[in-house]
Design a protein around this motif. Sequence first.
Motif, mmCIF file in Angstrom:
data_model
loop_
_atom_site.group_PDB
_atom_site.id
_atom_site.type_symbol
_atom_site.label_atom_id
_atom_site.label_comp_id
_atom_site.label_asym_id
_atom_site.label_seq_id
_atom_site.Cartn_x
_atom_site.Cartn_y
_atom_site.Cartn_z
ATOM 1 N N TYR A 138 0.824 -1.198 0.000
ATOM 2 C CA TYR A 138 0.000 0.000 0.000
ATOM 3 C C TYR A 138 0.867 1.260 0.000
ATOM 4 N N ALA A 139 0.304 2.326 -0.525
ATOM 5 C CA ALA A 139 0.929 3.626 -0.347
ATOM 6 C C ALA A 139 0.826 3.998 1.132
ATOM 7 N N ASP A 140 1.832 4.676 1.629
ATOM 8 C CA ASP A 140 1.832 5.048 3.048
ATOM 9 C C ASP A 140 0.597 5.853 3.422
ATOM 10 N N SER A 141 0.109 6.658 2.508
ATOM 11 C CA SER A 141 -1.007 7.556 2.800
ATOM 12 C C SER A 141 -2.331 6.826 3.031
ATOM 13 N N VAL A 142 -2.407 5.550 2.638
ATOM 14 C CA VAL A 142 -3.675 4.822 2.782
ATOM 15 C C VAL A 142 -3.565 3.624 3.722
ATOM 16 N N LYS A 143 -2.389 3.360 4.223
ATOM 17 C CA LYS A 143 -2.203 2.207 5.110
ATOM 18 C C LYS A 143 -3.112 2.338 6.329
ATOM 19 N N GLY A 144 -3.767 1.238 6.652
ATOM 20 C CA GLY A 144 -4.662 1.220 7.798
ATOM 21 C C GLY A 144 -6.074 1.688 7.477
ATOM 22 N N ARG A 145 -6.255 2.250 6.304
ATOM 23 C CA ARG A 145 -7.594 2.744 5.914
ATOM 24 C C ARG A 145 -8.155 1.990 4.708
ATOM 25 N N PHE A 146 -7.287 1.620 3.776
ATOM 26 C CA PHE A 146 -7.720 0.939 2.551
ATOM 27 C C PHE A 146 -7.305 -0.527 2.606
ATOM 28 N N THR A 147 -8.114 -1.386 1.980
ATOM 29 C CA THR A 147 -7.796 -2.800 1.884
ATOM 30 C C THR A 147 -8.030 -3.273 0.460
ATOM 31 N N ILE A 148 -7.007 -3.872 -0.116
ATOM 32 C CA ILE A 148 -7.133 -4.437 -1.451
ATOM 33 C C ILE A 148 -7.355 -5.942 -1.332
ATOM 34 N N SER A 149 -8.192 -6.471 -2.198
ATOM 35 C CA SER A 149 -8.430 -7.913 -2.228
ATOM 36 C C SER A 149 -8.762 -8.310 -3.660
ATOM 37 N N ARG A 150 -8.831 -9.607 -3.888
ATOM 38 C CA ARG A 150 -9.165 -10.096 -5.219
ATOM 39 C C ARG A 150 -9.935 -11.398 -5.106
ATOM 40 N N ASP A 151 -10.779 -11.614 -6.101
ATOM 41 C CA ASP A 151 -11.508 -12.875 -6.228
ATOM 42 C C ASP A 151 -11.099 -13.456 -7.577
ATOM 43 N N ASN A 152 -10.211 -14.418 -7.542
ATOM 44 C CA ASN A 152 -9.675 -14.958 -8.796
ATOM 45 C C ASN A 152 -10.748 -15.658 -9.624
ATOM 46 N N ALA A 153 -11.732 -16.239 -8.965
ATOM 47 C CA ALA A 153 -12.805 -16.922 -9.692
ATOM 48 C C ALA A 153 -13.658 -15.939 -10.488
ATOM 49 N N LYS A 154 -13.681 -14.696 -10.037
ATOM 50 C CA LYS A 154 -14.479 -13.669 -10.703
ATOM 51 C C LYS A 154 -13.630 -12.678 -11.487
ATOM 52 N N ASN A 155 -12.316 -12.924 -11.532
ATOM 53 C CA ASN A 155 -11.406 -12.001 -12.232
ATOM 54 C C ASN A 155 -11.608 -10.563 -11.757
ATOM 55 N N THR A 156 -11.742 -10.406 -10.457
ATOM 56 C CA THR A 156 -12.122 -9.107 -9.898
ATOM 57 C C THR A 156 -11.183 -8.701 -8.769
ATOM 58 N N ALA A 157 -10.845 -7.418 -8.771
ATOM 59 C CA ALA A 157 -10.108 -6.825 -7.666
ATOM 60 C C ALA A 157 -11.009 -5.810 -6.991
ATOM 61 N N TYR A 158 -10.821 -5.684 -5.686
ATOM 62 C CA TYR A 158 -11.613 -4.748 -4.896
ATOM 63 C C TYR A 158 -10.689 -3.802 -4.135
ATOM 64 N N LEU A 159 -11.201 -2.633 -3.850
ATOM 65 C CA LEU A 159 -10.505 -1.713 -2.968
ATOM 66 C C LEU A 159 -11.525 -1.169 -1.983
ATOM 67 N N ASP A 160 -11.429 -1.616 -0.741
ATOM 68 C CA ASP A 160 -12.285 -1.105 0.318
ATOM 69 C C ASP A 160 -11.619 0.105 0.941
ATOM 70 N N MET A 161 -12.311 1.219 0.878
ATOM 71 C CA MET A 161 -11.747 2.486 1.355
ATOM 72 C C MET A 161 -12.563 2.974 2.542
ATOM 73 N N ASN A 162 -11.928 3.070 3.691
ATOM 74 C CA ASN A 162 -12.576 3.532 4.908
ATOM 75 C C ASN A 162 -11.900 4.809 5.407
ATOM 76 N N SER A 163 -12.582 5.488 6.306
ATOM 77 C CA SER A 163 -12.049 6.729 6.879
ATOM 78 C C SER A 163 -11.530 7.655 5.786
ATOM 79 N N LEU A 164 -12.336 7.842 4.784
ATOM 80 C CA LEU A 164 -11.913 8.648 3.642
ATOM 81 C C LEU A 164 -11.677 10.092 4.035
ATOM 82 N N LYS A 165 -10.688 10.691 3.365
ATOM 83 C CA LYS A 165 -10.303 12.071 3.615
ATOM 84 C C LYS A 165 -10.449 12.865 2.328
#
Length: 125
Positions: free
Chosen positions: A59-86
């Motif tokens: 992660y970029a330092d600016s988003v550590k602890g707030r954003f989470t990246i994940s992927r579902d290989n069966a769906k060919n999909t990546a996600y980015l969960d963004m919390n505590s947005l600024k």
Amino acid sequence: QVHLVASGGGLVQAGGSLRLSCVASGSIFFIGDMGWYRQAPGQQRELVARITSGGSYNYADSVKGRFTISRDNAKNTAYLDMNSLKPEDTAVYFCGVDITYSDVTGTPVAMKDYWGQGTQVTVSS
């Protein structure tokens, strides 16, 4: 042909959350690293988060602890969960994916970087 479609952006108040999705489709043999990048007005595109095919991430330092990246290989999909947005998270978010594409017989041809169309994230103060 390979296509990437990014979605999930929107307008949110500071402290809020959003979930971005990036779906790959087409003549895909293998999906390698999947990443989220962002570009604010007048700024260069920067890496936000990246995840390998094996699940390792950074992660970029600016988003550590707030954003989470994940992927579902069966769906060919990546996600980015963004919390505590600024407000400084406001940007167009792009997904960038390393894909080995195949020919009509399913035989792998080569690996190439593909980019989604971008989705706008606006955080109000």
